[in-house]
Design an enzyme around this catalytic site. Structure first.
Site, PDB file in Angstrom:
ATOM      1  N   CYS A 242     -23.815  36.367  13.617  1.00 28.79           N
ATOM      2  CA  CYS A 242     -25.208  36.770  13.417  1.00 28.79           C
ATOM      3  C   CYS A 242     -25.727  37.665  14.545  1.00 28.79           C
ATOM      4  CB  CYS A 242     -26.097  35.542  13.289  1.00 28.79           C
ATOM      5  SG  CYS A 242     -25.544  34.456  11.976  1.00 28.79           S
TER       6      CYS A 242
ATOM      7  N   ASN B 107     -30.526  33.631   5.374  1.00 28.25           N
ATOM      8  CA  ASN B 107     -29.807  34.077   6.570  1.00 28.25           C
ATOM      9  C   ASN B 107     -28.650  34.973   6.133  1.00 28.25           C
ATOM     10  OD1 ASN B 107     -28.215  34.370   8.831  1.00 28.25           O
ATOM     11  ND2 ASN B 107     -28.232  32.210   9.393  1.00 28.25           N
TER      12      ASN B 107
ATOM     13  N   HIS C 183     -33.602  36.887  14.772  1.00 26.56           N
ATOM     14  CA  HIS C 183     -32.623  36.543  13.740  1.00 26.56           C
ATOM     15  C   HIS C 183     -33.279  35.578  12.746  1.00 26.56           C
ATOM     16  CE1 HIS C 183     -29.157  35.440  11.572  1.00 26.56           C
ATOM     17  NE2 HIS C 183     -28.926  34.290  12.179  1.00 26.56           N
TER      18      HIS C 183
HETATM   19  C1  LIG Z   1     -29.599  22.882   8.454  1.00 27.55           C
HETATM   20  C2  LIG Z   1     -31.045  22.503   8.781  1.00 27.55           C
HETATM   21  C3  LIG Z   1     -31.979  23.292   7.909  1.00 27.55           C
HETATM   22  C4  LIG Z   1     -31.226  21.023   8.470  1.00 27.55           C
HETATM   23  O1  LIG Z   1     -32.550  20.656   8.752  1.00 27.55           O
HETATM   24  P1  LIG Z   1     -32.875  19.252   9.448  1.00 27.55           P
HETATM   25  O2  LIG Z   1     -34.335  19.106   9.461  1.00 27.55           O
HETATM   26  O3  LIG Z   1     -32.138  19.243  10.738  1.00 27.55           O
HETATM   27  O4  LIG Z   1     -32.284  18.250   8.414  1.00 27.55           O
HETATM   28  P2  LIG Z   1     -31.141  17.141   8.677  1.00 27.55           P
HETATM   29  O5  LIG Z   1     -29.835  17.801   9.017  1.00 27.55           O
HETATM   30  O6  LIG Z   1     -31.680  16.165   9.627  1.00 27.55           O
HETATM   31  O7  LIG Z   1     -30.988  16.513   7.258  1.00 27.55           O
HETATM   32  C5  LIG Z   1     -31.961  15.667   6.789  1.00 27.55           C
HETATM   33  C6  LIG Z   1     -31.530  15.129   5.444  1.00 27.55           C
HETATM   34  O8  LIG Z   1     -31.580  16.146   4.456  1.00 27.55           O
HETATM   35  C7  LIG Z   1     -30.359  16.166   3.735  1.00 27.55           C
HETATM   36  N1  LIG Z   1     -30.096  17.515   3.296  1.00 27.55           N
HETATM   37  C8  LIG Z   1     -29.329  18.452   3.868  1.00 27.55           C
HETATM   38  N2  LIG Z   1     -29.352  19.574   3.133  1.00 27.55           N
HETATM   39  C9  LIG Z   1     -30.161  19.339   2.087  1.00 27.55           C
HETATM   40  C10 LIG Z   1     -30.598  20.106   0.995  1.00 27.55           C
HETATM   41  N3  LIG Z   1     -30.198  21.379   0.817  1.00 27.55           N
HETATM   42  N4  LIG Z   1     -31.448  19.552   0.114  1.00 27.55           N
HETATM   43  C11 LIG Z   1     -31.883  18.279   0.255  1.00 27.55           C
HETATM   44  N5  LIG Z   1     -31.491  17.507   1.269  1.00 27.55           N
HETATM   45  C12 LIG Z   1     -30.655  18.016   2.190  1.00 27.55           C
HETATM   46  C13 LIG Z   1     -29.328  15.640   4.699  1.00 27.55           C
HETATM   47  O9  LIG Z   1     -28.229  15.099   4.012  1.00 27.55           O
HETATM   48  C14 LIG Z   1     -30.112  14.573   5.426  1.00 27.55           C
HETATM   49  O10 LIG Z   1     -30.147  13.418   4.667  1.00 27.55           O
HETATM   50  P3  LIG Z   1     -29.958  11.983   5.335  1.00 27.55           P
HETATM   51  O11 LIG Z   1     -31.090  11.869   6.340  1.00 27.55           O
HETATM   52  O12 LIG Z   1     -30.058  11.044   4.188  1.00 27.55           O
HETATM   53  O13 LIG Z   1     -28.611  12.037   5.995  1.00 27.55           O
HETATM   54  C15 LIG Z   1     -31.349  22.737  10.283  1.00 27.55           C
HETATM   55  O14 LIG Z   1     -30.616  21.833  11.069  1.00 27.55           O
HETATM   56  C16 LIG Z   1     -31.024  24.138  10.717  1.00 27.55           C
HETATM   57  O15 LIG Z   1     -31.651  25.090  10.314  1.00 27.55           O
HETATM   58  N6  LIG Z   1     -30.056  24.308  11.633  1.00 27.55           N
HETATM   59  C17 LIG Z   1     -29.678  25.608  12.108  1.00 27.55           C
HETATM   60  C18 LIG Z   1     -28.825  26.292  11.084  1.00 27.55           C
HETATM   61  C19 LIG Z   1     -28.554  27.707  11.418  1.00 27.55           C
HETATM   62  O16 LIG Z   1     -29.381  28.385  11.950  1.00 27.55           O
HETATM   63  N7  LIG Z   1     -27.342  28.169  11.054  1.00 27.55           N
HETATM   64  C20 LIG Z   1     -26.944  29.493  11.177  1.00 27.55           C
HETATM   65  C21 LIG Z   1     -26.830  29.917  12.586  1.00 27.55           C
HETATM   66  S1  LIG Z   1     -26.650  31.629  12.684  1.00 27.55           S
END
Ligand SMILES: CC(C)(COP(=O)(O)OP(=O)(O)OC[C@H]1O[C@@H](n2cnc3c(N)ncnc32)[C@H](O)[C@@H]1OP(=O)(O)O)[C@@H](O)C(=O)NCCC(=O)NCCS
Length: 320
Positions: free
Chosen positions: A110, A274, A244
């Protein structure tokens, strides 16, 4: 001598995948995706190839710059995965455009667009080039596991291009890397050699979301602050931020920690998701298209991604 941006372009696939449609593929909802990420839609390749998108963005950038393929001295393409393992995507673009200059790829995930700008800066500083075409474009739908709701809701396809010419627009650029394969990676897939002894993993994107999130927030705030200071500017002198586009909450955290008005942060994530290296390049081209920038505006870019890489830079807009 460094460079100024002479023209920009972008290309995204026609097909729009909404959160509602995604909810029929994996257990998720528009509400979850919107509130956790800010993403509403993403554009996904169906009939388009990555090369076709690269050529569309390049032609638009060259037209806006008033530059033709024969004027180009270098083509740099920032992409995770081009049309072929070899030749490079930049060589494929060179052929399609009918250019004759050197061409190579950069893989910095990215942060690729900013890595490419830094490399281009070196060529300008050494007096080796007068016109450079930078393309930053990815086709992540090709490496996403469409059964994994943790990742497939986050990404989209597309990217942008910029033509750079000699000038003083670039005020500062910095890239970093912190070698890490545990929180964000995509393996090659099966190794077909009959001699190879290691097991292979399917070629999907693996991500530890919360770990990437922490890295992203710290990198974004540090990268923006550092680039502004090294450019000899203050936060009050920044007109636009192109962050980003990975998660709207990462952008909003940066907004809350910096002394730059919220409306100065470009946000395109709701429309494109993204797009990896393509993300800052799309946001740049979109902003130019909307006529947001005026001559003399200071724009700070900041990106982070697999590697783990980061890139940040300050560019003064010097087009009317
Ligand atoms: C991925 C991301 C959106 C997850 O958000 P979060 O608030 O941290 O959510 P969590 O990982 O704590 O997940 C919470 C719950 O939602 C669930 N979940 C994950 N994806 C889901 C989806 N698409 N729909 C519904 N539920 C989902 C998980 O299983 C988890 O359930 P659980 O609590 O029963 O285990 C966040 O961590 C993020 O944006 N990270 C950075 C990613 C990124 O930038 N990547 C590219 C880098 S260039």
């Amino acid at each position: 001598m460094s460079f100024s941006i002479l023209g920009t372009g972008k290309a995204v696939p026609e097909y729009v995948l909404t959160n509602d449609e995604l909810s029929t593929m994996v257990e998720t909802s528009d509400e979850w995706i919107s509130t956790r990420t800010g993403i509403k839609r993403r554009h996904i390749c169906k009939s388009e190839t990555i090369t076709e998108l690269c050529i569309k963005a390049s032609n638009e950038a060259m037209q806006n710059a008033g530059v033709s393929a024969k004027d180009l001295d270098l083509i740099i393409c920032a992409t995770l995965r081009g049309e072929y393992i070899t030749p490079s995507q930049a060589c494929v673009i060179q052929k399609e455009l009918g250019a004759t200059c050197p061409a190579f790829d950069i893989n910095a995930a990215c942060s690729g667009f900013i890595y490419a700008l830094d490399v281009a800066d070196g060529f300008f500083a050494r007096g080796r080039v007068k016109k450079v075409l930078v393309i930053a474009l990815d086709n992540l739908s090709n490496i996403v596991d469409w059964k994994d709701r943790n990742t497939c809701v986050l990404f989209g396809d597309g990217g942008g291009a910029a033509v750079l010419g000699e000038g003083d627009g670039l005020k500062y650029v910095e890239i970093t890397a912190k070698g890490d394969t545990s929180v964000l990676q995509c393996p090659h897939g099966e190794n077909t050699s009959p001699f190879y002894e290691h097991p292979s993993k399917p070629p999907y994107l693996y991500m530890n979301g919360p770990e990437v999130y922490k890295f992203a927030v710290v990198s974004m705030v540090r990268g923006i602050r550092n680039a502004i200071r090294k450019a000899g500017l203050t936060e009050e002198e920044i007109d636009w931020v192109i962050p980003h586009q990975a998660n709207i909450r990462i952008i909003e955290t940066a907004v809350s920690k910096l002394k730059i008005p919220s409306e100065r942060f470009i946000r395109t994530i709701s429309e494109y998701g993204n797009t990896s290296g393509g993300s800052c390049a799309i946001a740049l081209a979109d902003s130019v298209e909307k006529g947001l920038f005026k001559k003399g505006d200071n724009i700070v870019f900041c990106a982070f991604g697999a590697g783990l890489t980061t890139g940040s830079c300050v560019i003064t807009w010097d087009k009317d």
